[in-house]
Design a protein around this motif. Structure first.
Motif, PDB file in Angstrom:
ATOM      1  N   PRO A   1      79.959 -81.679   3.261  1.00 30.72           N
ATOM      2  CA  PRO A   1      80.837 -80.542   2.921  1.00 30.72           C
ATOM      3  C   PRO A   1      81.938 -80.415   3.983  1.00 30.72           C
ATOM      4  O   PRO A   1      81.643 -80.314   5.172  1.00 30.72           O
ATOM      5  N   VAL A   2      83.176 -80.446   3.542  1.00 33.31           N
ATOM      6  CA  VAL A   2      84.330 -80.361   4.440  1.00 33.31           C
ATOM      7  C   VAL A   2      85.132 -79.109   4.099  1.00 33.31           C
ATOM      8  O   VAL A   2      85.408 -78.843   2.923  1.00 33.31           O
ATOM      9  N   LEU A   3      85.499 -78.346   5.113  1.00 32.99           N
ATOM     10  CA  LEU A   3      86.309 -77.148   4.890  1.00 32.99           C
ATOM     11  C   LEU A   3      87.724 -77.572   4.529  1.00 32.99           C
ATOM     12  O   LEU A   3      88.445 -78.144   5.360  1.00 32.99           O
TER      13      LEU A   3
ATOM     14  N   SER B   1      85.547 -75.427   0.165  1.00 32.42           N
ATOM     15  CA  SER B   1      85.005 -76.673   0.712  1.00 32.42           C
ATOM     16  C   SER B   1      84.787 -77.681  -0.406  1.00 32.42           C
ATOM     17  O   SER B   1      84.321 -77.322  -1.493  1.00 32.42           O
ATOM     18  N   ASP B   2      85.111 -78.931  -0.135  1.00 30.69           N
ATOM     19  CA  ASP B   2      84.777 -80.039  -1.022  1.00 30.69           C
ATOM     20  C   ASP B   2      83.639 -80.842  -0.393  1.00 30.69           C
ATOM     21  O   ASP B   2      83.660 -81.110   0.822  1.00 30.69           O
TER      22      ASP B   2
ATOM     23  N   SER C   1      85.484 -79.595  12.098  1.00 34.10           N
ATOM     24  CA  SER C   1      86.429 -79.196  11.061  1.00 34.10           C
ATOM     25  C   SER C   1      87.808 -79.033  11.698  1.00 34.10           C
ATOM     26  O   SER C   1      87.984 -79.238  12.900  1.00 34.10           O
ATOM     27  N   ALA C   2      88.774 -78.638  10.886  1.00 34.93           N
ATOM     28  CA  ALA C   2      90.141 -78.459  11.387  1.00 34.93           C
ATOM     29  C   ALA C   2      90.486 -76.984  11.559  1.00 34.93           C
ATOM     30  O   ALA C   2      91.663 -76.608  11.521  1.00 34.93           O
ATOM     31  N   VAL C   3      89.483 -76.119  11.758  1.00 35.10           N
ATOM     32  CA  VAL C   3      89.740 -74.693  11.969  1.00 35.10           C
ATOM     33  C   VAL C   3      90.508 -74.512  13.281  1.00 35.10           C
ATOM     34  O   VAL C   3      90.074 -75.000  14.332  1.00 35.10           O
ATOM     35  N   PRO C   4      91.642 -73.828  13.268  1.00 36.17           N
ATOM     36  CA  PRO C   4      92.427 -73.630  14.499  1.00 36.17           C
ATOM     37  C   PRO C   4      91.642 -72.809  15.528  1.00 36.17           C
ATOM     38  O   PRO C   4      90.870 -71.913  15.171  1.00 36.17           O
TER      39      PRO C   4
END
Length: 452
Positions: free
Chosen positions: A393-395, A346-347, A185-188
């Motif tokens: 499922p993508v955040l 999330s989509d 995911s793109a979580v920092p």
């Protein structure tokens, strides 16, 4: 009775399933409900279906509203632009499949068992199946039920891992005979905090880190988010695995707060901390799980507390028995506490299945997002159903997801050799804490541990 005609070569025809339309009607009436049974996609919604396998979405940061400029009556203010930082994220959507085979030997075994059961039942004046047609219908339902069930399990796994680990890793342990990859995911990195509240060893023994204060940590976080009008949000959900929750609530600091709730006068004297912990433990045993969850939610300042109990099975071929066995995996990992916005974060990106020939016998599943196709090999006398469902499922609010890794498991090293320091081994200090060893050679009097 011609079992070969009625049972194998024309199972679908016997049940009147001879087209995509009739297959769809049969699936909708019998198996469609299983698509939502035991499904856990809390915080998710389906994105519009797409043709390609690349998922894209844009993430914008919060904007601080600026004040108007005070000028003299005859002056004009400077025109100001507003710059909003927008990030574009891309992911590849993996395809999942399920295959069900049914051949002559499978049907022969079923017919033999049917005849035995039918003969025994008739001795008592009953019959387990009124006709062979009923038997075929039940056998078909039981076989094809595996397809939506397995897709639900995989979707639960993808959602749980993406929410709990902020990434999904597919490997031989959870996707045997499939592809191996990691979907991040793109979580920092700054949103991920390692703060040990307790440690465990391989035998399940839990040791609490008494300097940690789980409730205080989470309370500070929820309060900070509510007061941060730039990067924060008001409605807050805290999510964790059930095993994590019931371990955390036995932390000494949590028991202490529960004890003080029962006897507020204990707070007048610091030496009453141990008494409050003992009282808190008694209270913990008398509280229902729902009441305990409600109290914890209020204590940490959350609007919603989600305790994940979803377990999925990973099929694995056992080398000795040569049979498939199912290993249980926690969908949402143990030892992680997630703080996130309530609602949809999330989509579920999905790819529409396309077929150039609509004459095949197939049925749509999961609202047209997947498909089951039927094939029959007359020469081999084998029926095959193959499904495909491409979804991930993508955040979509990665910057708003905050993670606390609150535990670590330490496993004793059996017969250690070499340099313990360079191998990253741990040892227990006098305070009972696990620390990286400084030993450059193995000390026989010590027990070394690996951390996971």
């Amino acid at each position: 009775m011609d079992a070969r005609f009625l049972g194998l070569e024309s199972m679908f025809t016997t049940l009147g399933i001879n087209s995509a339309k009739t297959f769809q009607m049969w699936y909708n009436s019998g198996l469609k409900g299983r698509e939502t049974q035991d499904l856990n996609i809390a915080g998710c919604q389906y994105a519009p279906a797409q043709a390609d396998f690349t998922a894209e979405f844009l993430e914008s940061t919060g904007v601080i509203k600026t004040m108007a400029t005070i000028v003299d009556p005859n002056s004009e203010p400077l025109a100001r632009g507003k710059e909003v930082e927008i990030k574009k994220h891309e992911f590849q959507i993996p395809r999942q499949k399920v295959k069900v085979n049914f051949g002559e030997n499978d049907m022969r075994k079923q017919i033999i068992e049917l005849n035995k059961a039918d003969a025994n039942a008739r001795l008592g004046g009953n019959s387990p199946y009124a006709t062979v047609r009923d038997f075929i219908a039940n056998r078909l339902y039981d076989s094809l039920a595996e397809i939506p069930d397995q897709h639900v399990q995989r979707l639960n796994f993808l959602r749980g891992q993406m929410f709990g680990k902020h990434e999904v890793t597919l490997d031989a342990d959870n996707n045997q005979s499939g592809i191996a990859l990691t979907l991040k995911s793109a979580v920092p990195d700054g949103n991920i905090v390692t703060e040990q509240w307790y440690t465990t060893v391989s035998d399940g023994t839990v040791t609490y880190v008494e300097s940690a204060d789980p409730i205080l940590t989470l309370k500070k976080k929820t309060r900070a988010l509510r007061n941060d009008h730039h990067h924060g949000y008001r409605n807050i959900t805290v999510e964790m695995n059930a095993s994590t929750f019931f371990t955390v609530v036995e932390h000494p600091k949590v028991l202490q707060k529960l004890g003080y709730l029962v006897r507020p006068e204990f707070e007048l004297v610091t030496s009453n901390d141990s008494k409050a912990q003992a009282l808190g433990k008694q209270k913990l045993l008398s509280m229902s799980d729902e009441l305990l969850k409600e109290w914890f939610k209020e204590a940490i300042g959350a609007d919603e507390l989600l305790i994940d109990t979803t377990i999925v099975g990973a099929a694995r071929l056992d080398a000795s028995s040569k049979k498939f066995v199912a290993d249980a995996i926690d969908a949402f990992p143990v030892g992680v506490v997630l703080v996130r916005p309530s609602g949809i974060v999330s989509d579920i990106f999905n790819v529409t299945p396309y077929r150039p020939d609509a004459q095949a016998i197939y049925t749509n599943i999961f609202g047209g997002r997947g498909i089951i196709e039927y094939f029959y090999n007359a020469r081999q006398r084998e029926q095959t159903w193959i499904s495909e469902f491409t979804a991930l499922p993508v955040l979509t609010r990665p910057g708003d997801m905050y993670y606390y890794n609150v535990t670590a498991t330490y496993t004793p090293v059996v017969s250690p050799t070499g340099n313990p320091k360079t191998q990253g081994y741990y040892e227990k200090n006098e305070s009972g804490e696990y620390v990286l060893t400084e030993d450059t050679s193995v000390q026989n009097s010590k027990t070394y541990y690996t951390k996971s």
